[in-house]
Write a protein that holds these residues in place. Structure first.
Motif, mmCIF file in Angstrom:
data_model
loop_
_atom_site.group_PDB
_atom_site.id
_atom_site.type_symbol
_atom_site.label_atom_id
_atom_site.label_comp_id
_atom_site.label_asym_id
_atom_site.label_seq_id
_atom_site.Cartn_x
_atom_site.Cartn_y
_atom_site.Cartn_z
ATOM 1 N N THR A 193 0.852 -1.190 0.000
ATOM 2 C CA THR A 193 0.000 0.000 0.000
ATOM 3 C C THR A 193 0.886 1.237 0.000
ATOM 4 O O THR A 193 1.715 1.404 0.906
ATOM 5 C CB THR A 193 -0.915 0.049 1.235
ATOM 6 O OG1 THR A 193 -1.804 -1.068 1.224
ATOM 7 C CG2 THR A 193 -1.740 1.330 1.244
ATOM 8 N N VAL B 55 1.996 5.057 0.646
ATOM 9 C CA VAL B 55 1.651 6.016 1.694
ATOM 10 C C VAL B 55 0.782 7.107 1.089
ATOM 11 O O VAL B 55 1.129 7.694 0.066
ATOM 12 C CB VAL B 55 2.922 6.622 2.327
ATOM 13 C CG1 VAL B 55 2.551 7.690 3.343
ATOM 14 C CG2 VAL B 55 3.765 5.531 2.967
ATOM 15 N N SER B 56 -0.386 7.355 1.686
ATOM 16 C CA SER B 56 -1.318 8.354 1.166
ATOM 17 C C SER B 56 -1.609 9.412 2.218
ATOM 18 O O SER B 56 -1.750 9.096 3.410
ATOM 19 C CB SER B 56 -2.634 7.683 0.746
ATOM 20 O OG SER B 56 -2.429 6.739 -0.279
ATOM 21 N N THR C 180 -5.148 9.866 5.325
ATOM 22 C CA THR C 180 -5.721 8.621 5.838
ATOM 23 C C THR C 180 -5.678 8.606 7.366
ATOM 24 O O THR C 180 -4.885 9.315 7.994
ATOM 25 C CB THR C 180 -4.946 7.404 5.321
ATOM 26 O OG1 THR C 180 -3.569 7.505 5.730
ATOM 27 C CG2 THR C 180 -5.008 7.324 3.806
ATOM 28 N N GLU D 103 2.533 -2.069 7.720
ATOM 29 C CA GLU D 103 2.530 -0.619 7.574
ATOM 30 C C GLU D 103 2.535 -0.250 6.092
ATOM 31 O O GLU D 103 3.109 -0.974 5.270
ATOM 32 C CB GLU D 103 3.755 -0.001 8.258
ATOM 33 C CG GLU D 103 5.086 -0.519 7.710
ATOM 34 C CD GLU D 103 6.278 0.075 8.425
ATOM 35 O OE1 GLU D 103 6.282 1.309 8.588
ATOM 36 O OE2 GLU D 103 7.182 -0.676 8.805
ATOM 37 N N PRO D 104 1.868 0.851 5.713
ATOM 38 C CA PRO D 104 1.962 1.335 4.330
ATOM 39 C C PRO D 104 3.402 1.725 4.004
ATOM 40 O O PRO D 104 4.172 2.120 4.877
ATOM 41 C CB PRO D 104 1.045 2.560 4.324
ATOM 42 C CG PRO D 104 0.097 2.336 5.457
ATOM 43 C CD PRO D 104 0.911 1.646 6.511
ATOM 44 N N ARG E 290 -5.926 3.021 6.667
ATOM 45 C CA ARG E 290 -4.715 3.517 6.006
ATOM 46 C C ARG E 290 -4.129 2.524 5.010
ATOM 47 O O ARG E 290 -3.283 2.882 4.194
ATOM 48 C CB ARG E 290 -3.659 3.873 7.055
ATOM 49 C CG ARG E 290 -3.179 2.699 7.902
ATOM 50 C CD ARG E 290 -2.173 3.141 8.938
ATOM 51 N NE ARG E 290 -1.655 2.023 9.727
ATOM 52 C CZ ARG E 290 -0.413 1.914 10.145
ATOM 53 N NH1 ARG E 290 0.460 2.859 9.863
ATOM 54 N NH2 ARG E 290 -0.020 0.882 10.864
ATOM 55 N N PHE E 291 -4.569 1.251 5.047
ATOM 56 C CA PHE E 291 -4.066 0.254 4.114
ATOM 57 C C PHE E 291 -4.882 0.192 2.824
ATOM 58 O O PHE E 291 -4.486 -0.473 1.875
ATOM 59 C CB PHE E 291 -4.055 -1.135 4.757
ATOM 60 C CG PHE E 291 -3.037 -1.296 5.842
ATOM 61 C CD1 PHE E 291 -1.717 -1.577 5.546
ATOM 62 C CD2 PHE E 291 -3.398 -1.151 7.175
ATOM 63 C CE1 PHE E 291 -0.769 -1.718 6.540
ATOM 64 C CE2 PHE E 291 -2.460 -1.290 8.183
ATOM 65 C CZ PHE E 291 -1.138 -1.568 7.872
ATOM 66 N N TRP F 159 -4.145 -0.124 -2.469
ATOM 67 C CA TRP F 159 -3.661 -1.465 -2.086
ATOM 68 C C TRP F 159 -3.473 -2.328 -3.333
ATOM 69 O O TRP F 159 -4.341 -2.427 -4.189
ATOM 70 C CB TRP F 159 -4.652 -2.126 -1.144
ATOM 71 C CG TRP F 159 -4.144 -3.413 -0.537
ATOM 72 C CD1 TRP F 159 -2.874 -3.677 -0.115
ATOM 73 C CD2 TRP F 159 -4.912 -4.594 -0.272
ATOM 74 N NE1 TRP F 159 -2.795 -4.950 0.404
ATOM 75 C CE2 TRP F 159 -4.018 -5.532 0.315
ATOM 76 C CE3 TRP F 159 -6.241 -4.947 -0.467
ATOM 77 C CZ2 TRP F 159 -4.433 -6.804 0.708
ATOM 78 C CZ3 TRP F 159 -6.661 -6.209 -0.080
ATOM 79 C CH2 TRP F 159 -5.768 -7.125 0.501
ATOM 80 N N SER G 269 9.729 1.594 -3.534
ATOM 81 C CA SER G 269 9.450 1.524 -2.099
ATOM 82 C C SER G 269 10.627 0.937 -1.335
ATOM 83 O O SER G 269 11.607 0.467 -1.927
ATOM 84 C CB SER G 269 8.221 0.645 -1.852
ATOM 85 O OG SER G 269 8.549 -0.720 -2.056
#
Length: 498
Positions: A67, A69-70, A73, A110-111, A134-135, A139, A409
């Motif tokens: 996922t 990071v956004s 959220t 964790e994202p 948050r996920f 995704w 990532s």
């Protein structure tokens, strides 16, 4: 409680209900709308389904979840991927006969950091995944399977997909050397009813077996396409439509000599299509297209190369009859360079669907993958399960020049995220040197975000050598739908005075 009091309470309740309704729908006195421009907010829940990876005892399957990071959220949330069929990840059946809360194949922590899981053998089930909080935004789960020998041997890759009600798969086959299955997975608590239609070079194949297929709740069905019709056809378009409920669908295409891969759904029918990321060493490329409406389609065929648009010699156009599947062999169309196929109408726009069958290697060392037409990256797209070697990112700007940001990532077992920016000239395809996380351990995800300019289309090729075969799989990168438009609203009590 007297009648006056009851009437007052009822009136107050009605007022509250009308006020809530008016806040979303009532126009203001100036003739504008009270609802303001929609805000793009992160989605709060995402569902993904992964098909049963293989029926081979030699299959080794890796799952990678990621996922991005956004912003915006919540700090809370969960995500997990579990069996859809009441079996554990190692294939053992639940003793209850019901959907079992078995141990998840993977659970992200964790994202921004991938997490991986693995299974092996022929009994690995289809999987259902849910991400919340948050996920959820963006995704992505990749299913990658290695099969060392037998029909369909090679590298098979699939993006686990969201459930829907309609799917198109140009590029399937019921020929003697192919074993193609339509995989249908139902994530819901009620049964889904599905129709499967097959269209060949002369139109629809006669069949009643594909009508009204029931997919039980929390289960998956693999339908052998050759059992739906007595006709043997080299090039088919499969149409999966859902009468009730919803499913995720994918076609597993297995060849006796040319390996195999997942054929994932093409983007919705459109007059113009982009099929991005043909490997530069492709030895054979076949275009398969279908016109689902009542009108024939005439398409210009162009290759977006690193230097600009090229017309394939002898294949300048393609005529697709209404309701029929058309196919043309383009040979080694890329001639050692990166390339993407761009289809546009020659005159009257007619919606079509399309996909490419791509072959690498020679002789008995050949392998197959598929590239369906895909949508442009809107805001962001992500692909998981990239490795330090063997991952190629193809970016195509069929119109105006575009600038994109690519982020690698952190690694699943260690490493630091890295971001680079690339400029893709209009009308070209570039195989970019995708960034690799600093100190990479394990696998990583790539996230692509347009910065400026025209539309961008993308795909990722994952390649490795298996028993001397140049095995590979290609995944397209449509928008990850990590945000949703939410109307802005405000109260407008003036509606009560009208």
């Amino acid at each position: 409680m007297n009648r006056t009091t009851l009437s007052l309470i009822a009136g107050t309740a009605a007022l509250a209900a009308v006020t809530g309704f008016a806040a979303l729908t009532a126009p203001d006195a100036s003739g504008g709308d009270t609802a303001k421009a929609a805000a793009q907010l992160p989605v709060e829940r995402t569902s993904l389904l992964c098909p049963q990876p293989s029926t081979s005892d030699l299959a080794e399957t890796a799952y990678t979840s990621f996922t991005p990071v956004s912003k915006g959220t919540d700090s809370s949330g969960t995500a997990q991927l579990q069996s859809a069929t009441g079996k554990s990840a190692d294939g053992a059946k639940s003793g209850t006969g019901k959907k079992k809360a078995d141990k998840p194949v993977l659970t992200p922590k964790e994202p921004g950091k991938p997490v991986t899981g693995a299974t092996s053998g022929a009994d690995a089930p289809a999987l259902v995944g849910t991400a919340e909080g948050r996920f959820a935004p963006g995704w992505t789960v990749q299913e990658t399977t290695e099969v060392a020998a037998g029909t369909g041997r090679g590298l098979l890759g699939a993006n686990c997909t969201a459930p829907d009600t309609e799917f198109w798969f140009p590029g399937a086959s019921t020929s003697d050397d192919r074993t193609d299955y339509a995989h249908l997975t139902n994530p819901d608590d009620s049964a889904a009813v599905v129709d499967i239609e097959l269209y060949g070079k002369d139109g629809a194949l006669k069949s009643t077996v594909g009508e009204g297929i029931t997919v039980q709740p929390h289960s998956s069905e693999a339908i052998l396409l050759s059992t739906l019709s007595d006709e043997s056809q080299t090039n088919l378009t499969v149409h999966v439509s859902v009468r009730s409920g919803r499913v995720a669908a994918a076609v597993q295409a297995l060849d006796d000599k040319l390996g195999g891969d997942w054929l994932q759904a093409a983007t919705d029918p459109a007059a113009g299509l982009v099929l991005p990321g043909i490997p530069k060493d492709a030895t054979s490329v076949r275009l398969v297209a279908f016109a689902p409406g009542d009108s024939d389609a005439d398409l210009k065929v162009r290759l977006a190369s690193p230097s600009g648009p090229i017309t394939p010699a002898g294949n300048e156009t393609l005529h697709v009859k209404a309701g029929m599947t058309a196919a043309v062999d383009l040979g080694d169309v890329t001639r050692g360079e990166a390339g993407s196929l761009v289809l546009t109408p020659t005159d009257t726009p007619v919606p079509v669907v399309a996909a490419l069958r791509v072959v690498r290697g020679k002789g008995d060392k050949q392998e197959t993958a598929f590239i369906p037409a895909t949508a442009a990256i809107g805001t962001r797209a992500t692909v998981a399960d990239n490795r330090s070697k063997g991952s190629t990112l193809a970016l195509t700007a069929p119109g105006r020049t575009a600038e994109v940001k690519v982020t690698a990532s952190a690694g699943s077992e260690g490493g630091t995220a890295v971001t680079k920016t690339y400029t893709i000239k209009g009308g070209t395809t570039q195989n970019v040197a995708a960034p690799v996380p600093a100190g990479l351990k394990g696998t990583y995800a790539l996230t692509v975000e347009p910065v400026s300019g025209g539309s961008v289309y993308a795909s990722r090729t994952l390649a490795e050598t298996i028993e001397g075969v140049p095995a590979f799989t290609v995944q397209t990168l449509p928008d990850d739908r990590g945000t949703v438009a939410v109307p802005r609203a405000e109260q407008d009590l003036s509606v009560l005075q009208k």
